[in-house]
Design an enzyme around this catalytic site. Structure first.
Site, PDB file in Angstrom:
ATOM      1  CD  GLU A  33      74.930  75.867  63.252  1.00  0.00           C
ATOM      2  OE1 GLU A  33      74.578  77.056  63.135  1.00  0.00           O
ATOM      3  OE2 GLU A  33      76.073  75.528  63.574  1.00  0.00           O
ATOM      4  CG  HIS A  35      69.862  77.981  65.050  1.00  0.00           C
ATOM      5  ND1 HIS A  35      70.488  77.441  63.959  1.00  0.00           N
ATOM      6  CD2 HIS A  35      70.536  79.124  65.327  1.00  0.00           C
ATOM      7  CE1 HIS A  35      71.487  78.230  63.599  1.00  0.00           C
ATOM      8  NE2 HIS A  35      71.538  79.260  64.409  1.00  0.00           N
ATOM      9  CG  ASP A  44      73.362  80.632  61.629  1.00  0.00           C
ATOM     10  OD1 ASP A  44      72.763  81.086  62.619  1.00  0.00           O
ATOM     11  OD2 ASP A  44      74.305  79.812  61.718  1.00  0.00           O
ATOM     12  CG  HIS A 119      77.422  79.113  60.153  1.00  0.00           C
ATOM     13  ND1 HIS A 119      76.925  78.475  61.269  1.00  0.00           N
ATOM     14  CD2 HIS A 119      78.292  78.239  59.562  1.00  0.00           C
ATOM     15  CE1 HIS A 119      77.467  77.254  61.338  1.00  0.00           C
ATOM     16  NE2 HIS A 119      78.304  77.102  60.334  1.00  0.00           N
ATOM     17  CD  GLU A 121      80.145  77.068  63.535  1.00  0.00           C
ATOM     18  OE1 GLU A 121      79.547  78.133  63.266  1.00  0.00           O
ATOM     19  OE2 GLU A 121      79.708  76.224  64.331  1.00  0.00           O
ATOM     20  CG  HIS A 174      74.106  77.923  68.324  1.00  0.00           C
ATOM     21  ND1 HIS A 174      74.123  78.174  66.964  1.00  0.00           N
ATOM     22  CD2 HIS A 174      73.437  76.777  68.481  1.00  0.00           C
ATOM     23  CE1 HIS A 174      73.503  77.200  66.344  1.00  0.00           C
ATOM     24  NE2 HIS A 174      73.066  76.335  67.235  1.00  0.00           N
ATOM     25  CD  GLU A 179      71.844  82.563  66.038  1.00  0.00           C
ATOM     26  OE1 GLU A 179      72.414  82.535  64.941  1.00  0.00           O
ATOM     27  OE2 GLU A 179      71.750  81.561  66.777  1.00  0.00           O
TER      28      GLU A 179
HETATM   29 ZN    ZN Z   1      72.925  80.773  64.423  1.00  0.00          ZN
HETATM   30 MN    MN Z   2      75.514  78.993  63.036  1.00  0.00          MN
END
Ligand code: ZN
Ligand code: MN
Length: 254
Positions: A33, A35, A44, A119, A121, A174, A179
């Site tokens: 994904e 970032h 992630d 992650h 989701e 995010h 992170e």
């Molecule tokens: Zn992430």
């Molecule tokens: Mn994620």
């Protein structure tokens, strides 16, 4: 034989560890994904695996290879599916992968499985995979499963020190300070600190629209600023996460 990585053991060494120690098996789950411009697509999964490895080292556990594809990125917590590189799976695919993993680790004789999610989701589909896996195994199974989102182990005191101007919440975190700092701690060579964008916290309405509105999401893909990230903050968070996750695993599985 001091490695925590399951895929570096022979099947015989793995079998011996299972029989002798009943080690907790950690299964990190991530996503591929976007970032932002400054972090890699695999953030992630890299972070869930790193946190799982530090925790496993404290409790004598093993870490299985990461489930590296996650459920579809949502605009409000991952930027959405419209970014190049974001590569997601349908819910049924993720549920099936977790269900299969639960059944396979039980077949090996493992009794303690810890699913470490990185992650946002993924959460409900991990729960469904665990539920279906345990239903497949039936009530006689000795396997117990713990599931967690690693960021939930950060204390309020640590969040207050990491975010001196106020914590924006985990959904907007995010590609932001948590992170980025954790990546600076674990994988500094993969972070482009010079490319951190200025995007302020994204402002979403209290509903969703489908097809998703790309213009709700900053062009960079970052939902709140990563300015203020540091390897030192990452080290503090990483140490706290491993220590508190290890305590939880020991508490539930001792
Ligand atoms: Zn992430
Ligand atoms: Mn994620």
């Amino acid at each position: 034989m001091s490695t925590v990585w399951m895929n570096q053991l022979s099947w015989l060494d793995y079998e011996a560890r299972i029989k002798r120690d009943q080690p907790p098996i950690f299964l990190p789950v991530g996503a591929l994904e976007q970032h932002g411009p400054h972090l890699p697509l695999g953030t992630d999964g890299l972070l869930s695996a790193a946190v799982a490895a530090d925790t496993a080292a404290l409790v004598g556990g093993l870490v299985a290879p990461t489930l590296s594809y996650g459920y579809k990125s949502q605009p409000k917590c991952g930027g959405g599916q419209h970014f190049c590189g974001t590569t997601s799976v349908d819910a049924a695919t993720l549920i099936g992968s977790v269900r299969d993993a639960v059944r396979e680790f039980a077949r090996h004789g493992a009794t303690k499985l810890v699913i470490v999610n990185g992650h946002y989701e993924n959460q409900w589909f991990l729960i469904e995979g665990i539920d279906l896996g345990l239903r497949d195994l039936g009530p006689a199974t000795k396997l117990q499963v713990m599931r967690l989102e690693y960021w939930d182990f950060l204390t309020e005191a640590t969040l207050a020190s990491v975010f001196p101007n106020g914590f924006p919440g985990f959904a907007l975190e995010h590609a932001a300070v948590i992170e980025t700092s954790m990546m600076l701690h674990y994988h500094s060579s993969l972070v482009r600190i010079d490319l951190i964008p200025d995007d302020g916290p994204a402002d979403f309405p209290p509903y969703d629209v489908y097809p998703t509105r790309k213009n709700w999401v900053p062009l960079s893909g970052v939902l709140s600023s990563a300015k203020g990230s540091s390897a030192q903050k990452g080290a503090v968070m990483a140490a706290e996460l491993a220590e508190r996750m290890a305590a939880a695993v020991s508490h539930e599985f001792s």
